[in-house]
Design a protein around this motif. Sequence first.
Motif, PDB file in Angstrom:
ATOM      1  N   ALA A   1       0.805  -1.213   0.000  1.00  0.00           N
ATOM      2  CA  ALA A   1       0.000   0.000   0.000  1.00  0.00           C
ATOM      3  C   ALA A   1       0.841   1.268   0.000  1.00  0.00           C
ATOM      4  CB  ALA A   1      -0.934   0.003   1.213  1.00  0.00           C
ATOM      5  N   VAL A   2       2.047   1.234   0.561  1.00  0.00           N
ATOM      6  CA  VAL A   2       2.836   2.451   0.688  1.00  0.00           C
ATOM      7  C   VAL A   2       4.113   2.416  -0.150  1.00  0.00           C
ATOM      8  CG1 VAL A   2       1.985   3.053   2.987  1.00  0.00           C
ATOM      9  CG2 VAL A   2       3.968   1.565   2.760  1.00  0.00           C
ATOM     10  N   SER A   3       4.176   1.522  -1.132  1.00  0.00           N
ATOM     11  CA  SER A   3       5.404   1.344  -1.879  1.00  0.00           C
ATOM     12  C   SER A   3       5.794   2.581  -2.689  1.00  0.00           C
ATOM     13  CB  SER A   3       5.302   0.126  -2.786  1.00  0.00           C
ATOM     14  OG  SER A   3       4.240   0.290  -3.686  1.00  0.00           O
ATOM     15  N   SER A   4       4.870   3.508  -2.945  1.00  0.00           N
ATOM     16  CA  SER A   4       5.215   4.706  -3.702  1.00  0.00           C
ATOM     17  C   SER A   4       5.966   5.728  -2.843  1.00  0.00           C
ATOM     18  CB  SER A   4       3.951   5.342  -4.293  1.00  0.00           C
ATOM     19  OG  SER A   4       3.105   5.765  -3.248  1.00  0.00           O
ATOM     20  N   VAL A   5       5.935   5.581  -1.533  1.00  0.00           N
ATOM     21  CA  VAL A   5       6.652   6.475  -0.629  1.00  0.00           C
ATOM     22  C   VAL A   5       8.030   5.871  -0.360  1.00  0.00           C
ATOM     23  CG1 VAL A   5       6.650   7.507   1.682  1.00  0.00           C
ATOM     24  CG2 VAL A   5       4.505   7.210   0.454  1.00  0.00           C
ATOM     25  N   PRO A   6       9.113   6.649  -0.559  1.00  0.00           N
ATOM     26  CA  PRO A   6      10.441   6.093  -0.263  1.00  0.00           C
ATOM     27  C   PRO A   6      10.514   5.604   1.180  1.00  0.00           C
ATOM     28  CG  PRO A   6      10.631   8.238  -1.324  1.00  0.00           C
ATOM     29  CD  PRO A   6       9.173   8.029  -1.014  1.00  0.00           C
ATOM     30  N   ALA A   7      11.230   4.518   1.384  1.00  0.00           N
ATOM     31  CA  ALA A   7      11.329   3.916   2.714  1.00  0.00           C
ATOM     32  C   ALA A   7      11.851   4.907   3.741  1.00  0.00           C
ATOM     33  CB  ALA A   7      12.219   2.680   2.666  1.00  0.00           C
ATOM     34  N   SER A   8      12.768   5.779   3.349  1.00  0.00           N
ATOM     35  CA  SER A   8      13.345   6.735   4.297  1.00  0.00           C
ATOM     36  C   SER A   8      12.330   7.769   4.763  1.00  0.00           C
ATOM     37  CB  SER A   8      14.558   7.436   3.681  1.00  0.00           C
ATOM     38  OG  SER A   8      14.175   8.130   2.506  1.00  0.00           O
ATOM     39  N   GLN A   9      11.243   7.949   4.023  1.00  0.00           N
ATOM     40  CA  GLN A   9      10.216   8.921   4.402  1.00  0.00           C
ATOM     41  C   GLN A   9       8.965   8.256   4.962  1.00  0.00           C
ATOM     42  OE1 GLN A   9       9.483  11.444   1.022  1.00  0.00           O
ATOM     43  NE2 GLN A   9      11.656  11.803   0.704  1.00  0.00           N
ATOM     44  N   ARG A  10       8.890   6.953   4.854  1.00  0.00           N
ATOM     45  CA  ARG A  10       7.732   6.211   5.336  1.00  0.00           C
ATOM     46  C   ARG A  10       7.638   6.297   6.854  1.00  0.00           C
ATOM     47  NH1 ARG A  10       8.240   0.615   2.727  1.00  0.00           N
ATOM     48  NH2 ARG A  10       8.674   1.857   0.891  1.00  0.00           N
ATOM     49  N   VAL A  11       6.433   6.445   7.376  1.00  0.00           N
ATOM     50  CA  VAL A  11       6.218   6.500   8.827  1.00  0.00           C
ATOM     51  C   VAL A  11       5.601   5.176   9.261  1.00  0.00           C
ATOM     52  CG1 VAL A  11       4.964   7.653  10.691  1.00  0.00           C
ATOM     53  CG2 VAL A  11       5.897   8.995   8.785  1.00  0.00           C
ATOM     54  N   ASP A  12       6.258   4.536  10.239  1.00  0.00           N
ATOM     55  CA  ASP A  12       5.737   3.303  10.828  1.00  0.00           C
ATOM     56  C   ASP A  12       6.098   3.323  12.301  1.00  0.00           C
ATOM     57  OD1 ASP A  12       5.032   0.804  11.696  1.00  0.00           O
ATOM     58  OD2 ASP A  12       5.924  -0.265  10.006  1.00  0.00           O
ATOM     59  N   LEU A  13       5.150   3.709  13.121  1.00  0.00           N
ATOM     60  CA  LEU A  13       5.373   3.817  14.558  1.00  0.00           C
ATOM     61  C   LEU A  13       4.800   2.626  15.325  1.00  0.00           C
ATOM     62  CD1 LEU A  13       4.800   7.655  14.924  1.00  0.00           C
ATOM     63  CD2 LEU A  13       6.977   6.416  14.902  1.00  0.00           C
ATOM     64  N   THR A  14       4.622   1.501  14.624  1.00  0.00           N
ATOM     65  CA  THR A  14       4.172   0.281  15.289  1.00  0.00           C
ATOM     66  C   THR A  14       5.192  -0.848  15.184  1.00  0.00           C
ATOM     67  OG1 THR A  14       3.005  -0.474  13.298  1.00  0.00           O
ATOM     68  CG2 THR A  14       1.740   0.821  14.904  1.00  0.00           C
ATOM     69  N   ASN A  15       6.007  -0.832  14.155  1.00  0.00           N
ATOM     70  CA  ASN A  15       6.985  -1.886  13.897  1.00  0.00           C
ATOM     71  C   ASN A  15       8.158  -1.772  14.870  1.00  0.00           C
ATOM     72  OD1 ASN A  15       8.869  -3.659  12.831  1.00  0.00           O
ATOM     73  ND2 ASN A  15       8.858  -2.766  10.782  1.00  0.00           N
ATOM     74  N   LYS A  16       8.432  -2.839  15.595  1.00  0.00           N
ATOM     75  CA  LYS A  16       9.549  -2.837  16.545  1.00  0.00           C
ATOM     76  C   LYS A  16      10.790  -3.508  15.967  1.00  0.00           C
ATOM     77  CE  LYS A  16       6.798  -2.320  20.650  1.00  0.00           C
ATOM     78  NZ  LYS A  16       6.748  -2.531  22.066  1.00  0.00           N
ATOM     79  N   GLY A  17      10.689  -4.040  14.763  1.00  0.00           N
ATOM     80  CA  GLY A  17      11.844  -4.621  14.111  1.00  0.00           C
ATOM     81  C   GLY A  17      12.158  -6.033  14.570  1.00  0.00           C
TER      82      GLY A  17
ATOM     83  N   HIS B   1      14.524  -3.720   4.544  1.00  0.00           N
ATOM     84  CA  HIS B   1      14.926  -4.185   3.213  1.00  0.00           C
ATOM     85  C   HIS B   1      14.690  -3.098   2.166  1.00  0.00           C
ATOM     86  CE1 HIS B   1      14.862  -6.340  -0.595  1.00  0.00           C
ATOM     87  NE2 HIS B   1      15.806  -7.074  -0.029  1.00  0.00           N
ATOM     88  N   ASP B   2      13.565  -2.412   2.257  1.00  0.00           N
ATOM     89  CA  ASP B   2      13.289  -1.315   1.325  1.00  0.00           C
ATOM     90  C   ASP B   2      14.320  -0.190   1.469  1.00  0.00           C
ATOM     91  OD1 ASP B   2      11.135  -2.744   0.404  1.00  0.00           O
ATOM     92  OD2 ASP B   2       9.614  -1.490   1.369  1.00  0.00           O
ATOM     93  N   LEU B   3      14.766   0.068   2.693  1.00  0.00           N
ATOM     94  CA  LEU B   3      15.835   1.061   2.900  1.00  0.00           C
ATOM     95  C   LEU B   3      17.123   0.616   2.213  1.00  0.00           C
ATOM     96  CD1 LEU B   3      15.338   2.106   6.613  1.00  0.00           C
ATOM     97  CD2 LEU B   3      15.345   3.644   4.647  1.00  0.00           C
TER      98      LEU B   3
END
Length: 162
Positions: free
Chosen positions: A41-57, A131-133
């Motif tokens: 859904a968010v692949s058009s946004v570069p990974a460096s600008q993507r916001v994800d405040l739920t993923n803990k890695g 990985h996208d980064l």
Amino acid sequence: MKKTLTIFTVLGAMLFMGCGDGEKKKDDPYAKPAPTEQTKAVSSVPASQRVDLTNKGIGPIKNVELGETIDMEMAAKGEEVYKMNCTACHKVDKKFIGPAPKGILERRTPEWVMNMILNPEGMTKDDPLAHDLLLEFNGSPMANQNMSEEQARQMVEYFRTL
């Protein structure tokens, strides 16, 4: 002439053998993980600008509690660690070989940041955002600096000051 032909034949054979079979290896740490609905859904946004405040890695850090105020002593130690280990690839406020840490905690959880510092290989292999980064930054993998959890936490505190 015969010697030249032999050299070209050997070089051609080496080139052919070095190309591989075109299949992805199962243990390839840079093989792209299967896309999730979120990454589609968010692949058009570069990974460096993507916001994800739920993923803990992916890694040892499961929960980080940030204080209401910045611990300036810890942040100063984090700045030292950052300057000694990270400035070859990261600039504080601009894209370089790797992404800039300024504003990172507005886009990522502190757990994700610490896991990226502590486990860059596992993150780029198993975390779709990491990985996208890797892809966004021309396949330049983050070097594992063998930091301690304490050093990674100090760097997160330093990132809060940027």
